[in-house]
Motif scaffolding. Structure first.
Motif, PDB file in Angstrom:
ATOM      1  N   ASP A  37      26.251  39.984  46.220  1.00  0.00           N
ATOM      2  CA  ASP A  37      25.556  40.922  45.290  1.00  0.00           C
ATOM      3  C   ASP A  37      25.371  40.363  43.743  1.00  0.00           C
ATOM      4  N   ILE A  41      30.412  41.682  47.878  1.00  0.00           N
ATOM      5  CA  ILE A  41      30.287  41.796  46.255  1.00  0.00           C
ATOM      6  C   ILE A  41      29.982  40.655  45.591  1.00  0.00           C
ATOM      7  N   GLU A  84      33.662  45.434  55.394  1.00  0.00           N
ATOM      8  CA  GLU A  84      33.269  45.575  53.878  1.00  0.00           C
ATOM      9  C   GLU A  84      31.846  45.510  54.109  1.00  0.00           C
ATOM     10  N   GLU A 132      35.542  37.813  41.900  1.00  0.00           N
ATOM     11  CA  GLU A 132      35.417  38.565  43.051  1.00  0.00           C
ATOM     12  C   GLU A 132      35.266  37.487  44.414  1.00  0.00           C
ATOM     13  N   VAL A 186      25.851  45.940  41.464  1.00  0.00           N
ATOM     14  CA  VAL A 186      27.043  45.525  40.747  1.00  0.00           C
ATOM     15  C   VAL A 186      26.936  45.296  39.216  1.00  0.00           C
ATOM     16  N   LEU A 241      29.253  48.997  53.186  1.00  0.00           N
ATOM     17  CA  LEU A 241      28.243  48.811  52.113  1.00  0.00           C
ATOM     18  C   LEU A 241      26.794  48.945  52.716  1.00  0.00           C
TER      19      LEU A 241
END
Length: 320
Positions: free
Chosen positions: A100, A97, A189, A85, A108, A193
């Motif tokens: 996380d 991401i 993004e 990622e 995740v 979230l």
């Protein structure tokens, strides 16, 4: 945990010339597929990247980086969802991401559950490095700062610049005392979230502008009890941002600026396998920003090191 002195893996090829790199990486791949060896593999890979990045390295870092990523070790590293990622969106700070995954957020968990055994081992080891520990600690530290202000001010007004997806909001205890929490963030993004996962009941608002525009907005002066810049970006003139943010504080308000410390031993590894190029700053560089606001308006200035020593914060308090 395997002992670091065990053979045959401990007899690694010395990095005394450029041709020695591939055999050394081959041995790391062999080690990594063995259960329990991931921490040792990672420590040696971190040391290898640091040696390749040093001025004494036998070839330029850009060339070494290309060789690292062309080696089969790269395919193994991509078994770790954090590596996979992170390399999709390299930059100075982790993408939402990836962050996380660094802080082991519950959202995740499916990514980790579907990782291979080798990928899961590498993921577990990677989260033990100091850089990851610093990010895990930061969310709770920022929440304590928010709580301290919200406990003191019954209708606290807070601004976070470069808010990301505001994971610290999940650890706040005095959310009922926050009249508004304004967030500035350009990453769609992160904002998506945040909208889906923000804690219920917090009075969250968006500030739709970039940092350069924030610097030029005089009507924001004297509006906030707390302004946080959790990760001070690498700006040509950071003093202008500090000056504008300090001016936007109410009397008695607090400005908190966060930054990674000077580059740690894993800095080259972070660039090679996580695509991360943070704005590393020694404590002296962060402390120098305390001289930006007018001394007559400053009640207190202090540099606060994080417990693990990988991040530090400059706290500036305005006079009442």
């Amino acid at each position: 945990m395997p002992d670091a002195t065990m053979t045959p893996h401990s007899s690694l090829v010395p990095l005394d010339h450029a041709e020695g790199l591939e055999p050394l990486l081959d041995q790391l791949v062999e080690m990594a597929w063995e259960p329990g060896w991931a921490p040792l593999v990672l420590s040696r890979l971190i040391a290898l990247c640091a040696a390749l990045r040093s001025p004494a390295a036998p070839q330029p870092w850009a060339e070494s980086l290309a060789r690292l990523r062309a080696h089969p070790l790269q395919r193994l590293m991509l078994e770790d969802p954090l590596v996979r990622e992170s390399l999709l969106r390299p930059g100075p700070t982790p993408a939402p991401i990836a962050l996380d995954l660094l802080i082991q957020h519950e959202s995740v968990r499916p990514l980790l559950d579907h990782a291979s055994r080798a990928g899961h081992d590498l993921a577990t080891a990677t989260r033990q490095i100091g850089y990851a520990a610093a990010w895990r600690a930061q969310a709770r530290f920022l929440a304590r700062i928010v709580d301290a202000v919200a406990e003191r001010e019954a209708q606290a007004e807070i601004l976070t610049l470069g808010a990301g997806h505001l994971r610290e909001a999940g650890f706040v205890s005095y959310g009922r005392n926050i009249a508004r929490w304004v967030m500035q963030e350009n990453d769609p993004e992160a904002l998506a979230l945040l909208r889906r996962q923000a804690p219920a009941g917090l009075a969250l608002r968006s500030l739709r502008c970039g940092l350069p525009y924030f610097v030029r907005r005089p009507y924001l002066r004297g509006c906030f009890d707390l302004i946080m810049v959790p990760d001070l970006p690498l700006l040509p003139e950071p003093a202008r941002l500090v000056d504008a943010a300090f001016a936007a504080l109410k009397p008695g308000g607090v400005l908190l600026l966060g930054s990674p410390t000077a580059a740690p031993p894993e800095a080259a590894f972070l660039e090679a396998y996580l695509g991360l190029t943070p704005a590393w700053r020694p404590a002296e560089a962060l402390a120098a920003l305390a001289h930006v606001p007018p001394a007559a308006e400053m009640a207190r200035a202090q540099v606060i090191p994080s417990l693990e020593g990988r991040r530090h914060y400059l706290r500036l308090e305005r006079r009442r």
